[in-house]
Each structure stands twice: as structure tokens, then as C-alpha cells.
Design an enzyme around this catalytic site. Structure first.
Site, short mmCIF file in Angstrom:
data_model
loop_
_atom_site.label_atom_id
_atom_site.label_comp_id
_atom_site.label_asym_id
_atom_site.label_seq_id
_atom_site.Cartn_x
_atom_site.Cartn_y
_atom_site.Cartn_z
N GLU A 3 -2.41 11.62 2.91
CA GLU A 3 -3.18 11.10 4.04
C GLU A 3 -2.88 11.92 5.28
O GLU A 3 -1.89 11.71 5.98
CB GLU A 3 -2.90 9.61 4.29
CG GLU A 3 -3.94 9.02 5.23
CD GLU A 3 -4.04 7.51 5.17
OE1 GLU A 3 -3.00 6.86 5.07
OE2 GLU A 3 -5.17 6.99 5.24
N GLU B 244 0.87 -1.18 0.00
CA GLU B 244 0.00 0.00 0.00
C GLU B 244 0.90 1.23 0.00
O GLU B 244 1.89 1.27 0.72
CB GLU B 244 -0.88 0.00 1.26
CG GLU B 244 -1.60 1.32 1.50
CD GLU B 244 -2.46 1.32 2.77
OE1 GLU B 244 -2.91 0.25 3.20
OE2 GLU B 244 -2.67 2.41 3.32
#
Ligand SMILES: *[C@@H]1O[C@H](CO)[C@@H](O)[C@H](O)[C@H]1NC(C)=O
Ligand SMILES: *[C@@H]1O[C@H](CO)[C@@H](O)[C@H](O)[C@H]1NC(C)=O
Ligand SMILES: *[C@@H]1O[C@H](CO)[C@@H](O)[C@H](O)[C@H]1NC(C)=O
Ligand SMILES: *[C@@H]1O[C@H](CO)[C@@H](O)[C@H](O)[C@H]1NC(C)=O
Ligand SMILES: *[C@@H]1O[C@H](CO)[C@@H](O)[C@H](O)[C@H]1NC(C)=O
Ligand SMILES: *[C@@H]1O[C@H](CO)[C@@H](O)[C@H](O)[C@H]1NC(C)=O
Ligand SMILES: *[C@@H]1O[C@H](CO)[C@@H](O)[C@H](O)[C@H]1NC(C)=O
Ligand SMILES: *[C@@H]1O[C@H](CO)[C@@H](O)[C@H](O)[C@H]1NC(C)=O
Length: 381
Positions: free
Chosen positions: A135, A130
Site C-alpha cells: 500500500e 486488516e
């Protein structure tokens, strides 16, 4: 001259990337899947609408400027114990090692309880890796980047990156996190500066993430069109986050990646006590993420909870074209079609991955989440 040629051959910035897909304009949403279920992955207090509901409720649309908007609803009143509507989309195509992804946005979602992300995931989590490109949560001042992998992939504290080195182990619950140090990468400052661009190079030599605020976007990107190649990375400077293959064998820890754009609220990062309190604890009467934000009127709390995106573009190097059966996983146009055509690669596979993602974060935050559920009842199941 000879020296320049020699030097450029030493770096991956000599690579030439041809455009595989441009998610932009009126067709932006055509090649993404909408989640269509509540956030059972990161336990945010949201319902991620399916395509038809997202479109008819105005949470995913192309605005008058031709940009894609993905937002949290701010026009509805949410009663206690219910969720707020928002959107999560995943590309139908997967992109293999040898890819470059560029996102150009003029606004990022932010505000207390808001947890947006632009990230990528392999089919199995964490086995296929990932990459978290954007974020950050709540009203944190700056973006954060990370990788999530199985044990054995690390991030050395000696790399040529401009971000703040926060964590070495990419298999840790938080991932090998790097904090952005360039100005205006999140919060109100991002849009005030005209937005900006992220470029992520997913290469056999490593994974490298660049961020530029609008004024600093290199010409090779600002002058690119939705059909042109990216041939010159020489003006890009050092990346914000650099994960060289010397301590993380990319082909071992990463499979082909799907791109994801989503916004959730509260959940197992933005909503847990210490994280929420770090920037938002005093923003409402209870100090609790769900009660003070999700419940009740949506405006003005969620007026800034939206992405406004010029484009997402996916590129591939010629060298990335693999031989079958790996072709199904590659990002060259023909291989992309293969991935698109084999539905089994999407569906349950991605959900297993996401389940793993939430388990990992869940371990990280288990104590806080449980305490939150018992004390505040703010995690809705
Ligand atoms: C690509 O750019 C052209 C010219 O700006 C535009 O007409 C077209 O709609 C764009 N296509 C996509 C998929 O964005
Ligand atoms: C979208 O979701 C709504 C609400 O859950 C549901 O009623 C509707 O059937 C769904 N539409 C599609 C096309 O799946
Ligand atoms: C990374 O290296 C810098 C410079 O040597 C040092 O100041 C910093 O403490 C290191 N960070 C970590 C998390 O080890
Ligand atoms: C990296 O992993 C790949 C796939 O598992 C393997 O074939 C290759 O030998 C590894 N490279 C190194 C340098 O260990
Ligand atoms: C967060 O802040 C609230 C309100 O100030 C407080 O009640 C709560 O104990 C804090 N939680 C944590 C984990 O610090
Ligand atoms: C929702 O937020 C937008 C800005 O993102 C604003 O223009 C609009 O007025 C808000 N809607 C409501 C109902 O307040
Ligand atoms: C790709 O997927 C879309 C949507 O599921 C489908 O309409 C299209 O036919 C697929 N393309 C190929 C070549 O299978
Ligand atoms: C989340 O919901 C989807 C859709 O119902 C389901 O397929 C998936 O298994 C669920 N995942 C978890 C971790 O509960």
C-alpha cells in the site's frame, strides 16, 4: 546436527505449508468477486467495474505471458465531475490463522493520483483485522505495510524487522505502519528490477511480511509450482514487517481474512493535500489530485497504473485446521469450501468492514478531505 534440529524447532520457519489455492494462469480471476460500484469506501474518483465490464473493457485480463493484469483505464477521456474506470477484486475464500499468502508480480501500479493495494480483511472491520501488504501512493519511493485492529494490538519497536518502524498502535487511524527499506518495492524501480515477491505469514505467533526484489527471491519460492508446498522458510531472512503475538494476540484481533487487490485514484489518502503534494504537487497546473490527473486524457498519465501478476498463492499449515464451527473460517481446502458455500459471510459483512475502514481513514484525514471538497470540489459523491 542436533543443535540445528533444536534451533529449527524454536522458530515458526520450521512450518510446512501446503497449497490451498493458486490464483494464476487463465483461471486467475475465477475465484474473486468484482466490486461493481464506485469507490464509496476510500472516496477515490473511480468506478470499480463489475466482472463483465472489467473483462470487456480490458481492465482485467490474462496477457500473452499468462499473467493477470488489473488496470486503470488509460484509453478514455474523463470529463470533469466524472470518474475513471478501474478494478477491485476480493477472494471468495477466507483464510484463517495458520495461512501463508504469496504474491509474485512484475509490475505495480504507480503514478500521480494512483493508490493501489494488496491487502486482507476480516468480516467485521476493524474487529476482525486488516493486513496491508502492499500500500503506497502516487510516486512514493517505497512500499508501506500496516495492520488495522481494535484497541489493544501494538507493534513493538524492538522486533526483528528490516523495515522502518513508523507507528506502534495498530488501532490508530494510520495503523501500525512499517516503511519498506529494501530497494525497488514500489514505483518504476519495482518493474525495472524484474518485479518481486511478497510473502505474508498469518500465524498464531504473529504476522510477518517479507518482500524480495526479483534477484533476491529465495529458492523455496522461486522454485515452487502452482501445486507444491512451501516447506523451508529458513532462507527467508528477517521480515520487512514483524508483528509478534507478544504485543498483539492474533486470534483475538484477527478473524479469517479475504485477500483484496484494488486500484483507486486520489481519495482519502493519495488525494489529500499534504500526501499528494509530497510527491506530486507540482506535476500539474492546479496542484490538485483530481483535476490534474483523473480528468482528461488517460495516457500517458495512467500508462503505469496496472498490476501484472504471476500468481497469488494461499497456503495453510496442517495445524491450522480447526474444529467446527470455526471450520467455516479456516483455510484448509474443505473449510474453504464451507466459507465459499455460505454466501452470508461475504456480501454485507465485507461492506461493513470496508465502511469502517473508510471511517477510520476518514477521521485521520477529515479536515483535509473537507477542505479539499469545499475548495476544489474534487471529491465526488
Ligand atoms: C499450473 O501450472 C501448470 C504448468 O505450468 C499450468 O499448465 C497450469 O495452467 C497452472 N494452473 C494454474 C491454475 O495456474
Ligand atoms: C455491470 O455493470 C454495468 C454498468 O453498471 C451494468 O449495466 C451491467 O448490468 C452489470 N453487469 C452485471 C452482470 O451485473
Ligand atoms: C525505534 O527504535 C530506534 C532504535 O532504538 C529509534 O532510533 C527510533 O527512534 C524508534 N522509533 C520510534 C518511532 O520510536
Ligand atoms: C488470545 O485470544 C484468544 C481468543 O480471544 C484467547 O482464547 C487466548 O487466551 C488469548 N491468549 C492470550 C495469551 O491472552
Ligand atoms: C499543495 O500544493 C498546491 C500547489 O502547489 C498548493 O496550492 C496547496 O496549498 C498545497 N496543499 C497542501 C495541503 O499543502
Ligand atoms: C495505455 O498504457 C499501455 C501501457 O500500460 C500502453 O501500451 C498503451 O498504449 C496505453 N494506451 C493508450 C491508449 O495510450
Ligand atoms: C463457490 O462459489 C462459486 C461462485 O459463487 C460457486 O459457483 C460454487 O458452486 C461454490 N462452491 C461451493 C462448494 O459451494
Ligand atoms: C458502498 O456501496 C455498496 C454497493 O452499493 C453498498 O452496499 C455499501 O453499503 C456502500 N458502503 C458505504 C460505506 O457507503
Amino acid at each position: 546436527m542436533l543443535l540445528l534440529v533444536f534451533l529449527s524447532s524454536l522458530f515458526s520457519n520450521a512450518a510446512s505449508y501446503s497449497l490451498v489455492r493458486s490464483y494464476s494462469g487463465q483461471t486467475f480471476f475465477d475465484d474473486w468477486d468484482f466490486y461493481g460500484y464506485w469507490d464509496n469506501l476510500t472516496l477515490g474518483d473511480v468506478w470499480w467495474l463489475n466482472r463483465s465490464d472489467a473483462m470487456t473493457q480490458g481492465l482485467a485480463y490474462i496477457n500473452d505471458a499468462g499473467r493477470a493484469v488489473i488496470k486503470v483505464v488509460n484509453s478514455s477521456n474523463v470529463p470533469f465531475n466524472q470518474k475513471r474506470n478501474t478494478v477491485r477484486i476480493t477472494t471468495q475464500d477466507s483464510y484463517g490463522v495458520g495461512s501463508l499468502w504469496i504474491l509474485d508480480a512484475v509490475h505495480l501500479p504507480y503514478g500521480c493520483s494512483v493508490w493501489p493495494s494488496f491487502w486482507t480483511k476480516g468480516i467485521l472491520w476493524p474487529n476482525d483485522g486488516e493486513i496491508d501488504i502492499i500500500e503506497a501512493v502516487n510516486i512514493m519511493p517505497a512500499n508501506q505495510m500496516a495492520l488495522h485492529t481494535l484497541t489493544g494490538c501494538t507493534h513493538p519497536n524492538t522486533t526483528n524487522e528490516v523495515g522502518a518502524y513508523l507507528e506502534a498502535d495498530c488501532s490508530s487511524s494510520a495503523g501500525c505502519t512499517v516503511g519498506e527499506t529494501k530497494a525497488n518495492s514500489f514505483n518504476a524501480g519495482f518493474a525495472a528490477a524484474g518485479g518481486g515477491v511478497w510473502a505474508t505469514q498469518f500465524d498464531v505467533s504473529g504476522i510477518f511480511i517479507w518482500f524480495w526484489s526479483r534477484a533476491n527471491v529465495p529458492a523455496s519460492i522461486s522454485q515452487a509450482t502452482n501445486t507444491s508446498a512451501i516447506t523451508d522458510l529458513s532462507q527467508w531472512g528477517p521480515p520487512s514487517a514483524s508483528y509478534p503475538a507478544s504485543t498483539c494476540n492474533i486470534t483475538e484481533f484477527f478473524g479469517p481474512q479475504q485477500l483484496v487487490l484494488d486500484i483507486t485514484l486520489c481519495g482519502i489518502w493519495a488525494g489529500i493535500g499534504p500526501v499528494y503534494n509530497a510527491t506530486c504537487g507540482s506535476s500539474g497546473p492546479t496542484g490538485l489530485c483530481y483535476q490534474d490527473n483523473v480528468v482528461g486524457a488517460g495516457s500517458p498519465k495512467y500508462d503505469n497504473a496496472y498490476f501484472e501478476i504471476n500468481y497469488v498463492r494461499a497456503y495453510a499449515t496442517g495445524a491450522a485446521v480447526p474444529t467446527p464451527p470455526a471450520a467455516a473460517a479456516d483455510n484448509a481446502p474443505s473449510a474453504t469450501t464451507t466459507v465459499n458455500g455460505s454466501g452470508g459471510l461475504k456480501g454485507s459483512g465485507s461492506q461493513r468492514l470496508d465502511a469502517g475502514r473508510s471511517w477510520s481513514l476518514g477521521i485521520f484525514c477529515a479536515v483535509q478531505v473537507l477542505a479539499g471538497m469545499i475548495l476544489g470540489g474534487y471529491m465526488l459523491w
